[in-house]
Design an enzyme around this catalytic site. Structure first.
Site, PDB file in Angstrom:
ATOM      1  N   SER A 199      -6.085  -4.494   2.860  1.00 43.33           N
ATOM      2  CA  SER A 199      -5.829  -3.508   3.908  1.00 43.33           C
ATOM      3  C   SER A 199      -7.094  -2.695   4.131  1.00 43.33           C
ATOM      4  O   SER A 199      -8.022  -2.720   3.311  1.00 43.33           O
ATOM      5  CB  SER A 199      -4.683  -2.546   3.547  1.00 43.33           C
ATOM      6  OG  SER A 199      -3.429  -3.193   3.638  1.00 43.33           O
ATOM      7  N   SER A 236      -3.038  -8.050   6.289  1.00 46.61           N
ATOM      8  CA  SER A 236      -3.857  -6.853   6.097  1.00 46.61           C
ATOM      9  C   SER A 236      -3.248  -5.677   6.848  1.00 46.61           C
ATOM     10  O   SER A 236      -2.880  -5.792   8.016  1.00 46.61           O
ATOM     11  CB  SER A 236      -5.284  -7.100   6.601  1.00 46.61           C
ATOM     12  OG  SER A 236      -6.131  -6.018   6.286  1.00 46.61           O
ATOM     13  N   ASP A 265      -4.214  -2.659   8.512  1.00 51.70           N
ATOM     14  CA  ASP A 265      -5.391  -1.972   9.050  1.00 51.70           C
ATOM     15  C   ASP A 265      -4.905  -0.825   9.934  1.00 51.70           C
ATOM     16  O   ASP A 265      -4.547  -1.017  11.102  1.00 51.70           O
ATOM     17  CB  ASP A 265      -6.259  -2.947   9.834  1.00 51.70           C
ATOM     18  CG  ASP A 265      -6.730  -4.111   8.962  1.00 51.70           C
ATOM     19  OD1 ASP A 265      -6.862  -3.901   7.742  1.00 51.70           O
ATOM     20  OD2 ASP A 265      -6.950  -5.209   9.489  1.00 51.70           O
TER      21      ASP A 265
END
Length: 440
Positions: A251, A289, A291
């Site tokens: 992340s 991920s 983000d």
């Protein structure tokens, strides 16, 4: 061993110190703390051979005597939502950030949330209900550190959250980077990652933009620095020695601050530009991920009874802020990787092979001031640009287009051979550099 660290001036070279050509002019500290009033503190937990985690605390404004925070306009953006920030729905609904921000590992979000509220209540024994509203839904963000940190143990405790918050209260402008706070156990582009920061002075508008990142994302082959495909080049040189799964997992949390007077919808526009900074580094924001980016403005909101007023920039004046945001994000993530040190963690040798081998290679190839491949690639690009310019000039003058110079043909193998000869002292430095430039 438990290592609890505050924000101290770091003596390590940062990416810009090593000559990496980033755009823009940074502030005094090249950190989020260049935005006046912001304070950052850490608690770093390193125990035995398997605990590698911590907590990062960010105060958007200097705390008042009762530890409360004057509200800041704020907003957020999720580029890929496989992650968590608590309290974000209230922030989006109100457009206000009213409490400190914490960043930690994925499984410590709950304890951080509860501990922040308890910290505030202990500082304010007679806290009225209306004051509690501002901290009862705190902002806590996370990234996954399960490769280096033993996530079965739940190492973050209330005392660590308190320490990060207390350290932030007494911090100065310098921010340590790399293996510190919530970034302690993070991996970025296959190298040791973690905490990084950067800032830009927006001279056209006389404002500052700063970011703090917790970087834990990306695959090695994706990594691009200052336009150079560093990750791909290293893989072609046989440096794929990772023992950690090569997948775009992890992340990225980005906290962006500015003293420019912006309204919540404008701060969302700023938060979306963080994505372009990731793109410059080669990230695709992979499926697994998280983000997630939060932006806030420290510009004053007037507190007149029954009426609040605020000045704000017109939308058509925001382009310099967009550029500053992209530049800050790119540099902060590289700063995190440069500052981070080799770390052996959970499952010992398996993780060590990945982090130690690759991170030392990162240092050797990017940080060595004598003959890093990084600078060779920069020279190649610059030389190619000069050659293209010469071609264009000739074509305009004569109408004849000369044949293109063949670049990159067997370049990696030949550069590697020169490097080996230099290392074994069969070439002196001047000979080495001369042959490299001829090859380029």
């Amino acid at each position: 061993m438990v290592c609890h660290c505050n924000t101290l001036e770091s003596k390590k070279p940062r990416a810009r110190d090593l000559g990496i050509p980033f755009d823009g002019v940074p502030g005094k500290y090249n950190a989020i703390t260049d935005v006046d009033g912001i304070q950052v503190g850490f608690s770093t937990i390193i125990e035995g051979d398997s605990i590698r985690t911590g907590v990062t605390a960010i105060f958007p404004r200097r705390t008042n005597s009762d530890r409360s925070q004057s509200p800041c306009f704020a907003n957020w953006f999720s580029l890929n939502g496989n992650g968590e920030i608590t309290g974000i729905h209230r922030l989006a609904e109100s457009g206000l950030l009213t409490c400190p921000i914490l960043i930690t590992n994925t499984l410590s979000v709950g304890i951080c949330r509860d501990s922040l509220i308890r910290w505030f209540l202990q500082k304010n024994q007679n806290c009225p209900v209306d004051a509690l509203i501002d901290v009862c839904l705190p902002i806590v963000a996370e990234t996954w550190d399960g490769y280096l940190n033993d996530y079965h143990v739940f190492s973050v405790k209330e005392e660590h959250v308190f320490e990060a918050l207390n350290n932030a209260e007494k911090s100065n402008g310098f921010i340590r980077e790399g293996n510190i706070g919530g970034g302690t156990g993070m991996i970025c582009f296959g190298f040791k990652g973690g905490t990084g920061t950067s800032s830009r002075k927006v001279d056209d508008l006389n404002y500052t933009v700063g970011v703090l990142v917790q970087a834990n994302f990306g695959r090695k082959k994706q990594l691009i620095i200052a336009g150079v495909p560093v990750g791909k080049e290293m893989l072609e040189m046989g440096m794929n020695i990772s023992a950690v799964p090569d997948e775009d997992a992890g992340s990225l949390i980005v906290i962006l601050a500015t003293d420019a007077p912006l309204l919540p919808h404008q701060l969302k526009r700023l938060a979306t530009r963080v994505s372009l900074g990731l793109g410059k580094l080669g990230s695709i924001s992979g499926d697994s991920s998280g983000d997630i980016f939060l932006a806030f403005s420290t510009a004053t909101i007037s507190n007149v009874p029954m009426m609040k007023t605020a000045e704000f920039l017109p939308n058509d004046q925001m382009n310099p802020l967009f550029a500053a945001t992209i530049q800050c994000v790119e540099e902060a993530i590289v700063n995190a990787m440069i500052a981070a040190e080799t770390m052996v963690g959970y499952n010992g040798a398996q993780t060590n092979n990945h982090v130690e081998g690759c991170h030392h290679r990162l240092n050797n190839d990017l940080n060595n001031v004598v003959h890093p491949h990084f600078y060779i690639f920069i020279h190649v690009i610059q030389n190619d640009y000069a050659y293209n310019l010469a071609i264009s000039s000739c074509h305009l003058a004569t109408g004849i287009l000369p044949p293109r110079k063949k670049l990159f043909v067997n370049r990696n193998a030949r550069l590697h051979n020169l490097e080996e000869r230099f290392k074994h002292q069969t070439l002196i430095l001047n000979e080495y550099l001369e042959k490299v430039m001829r090859l380029i």
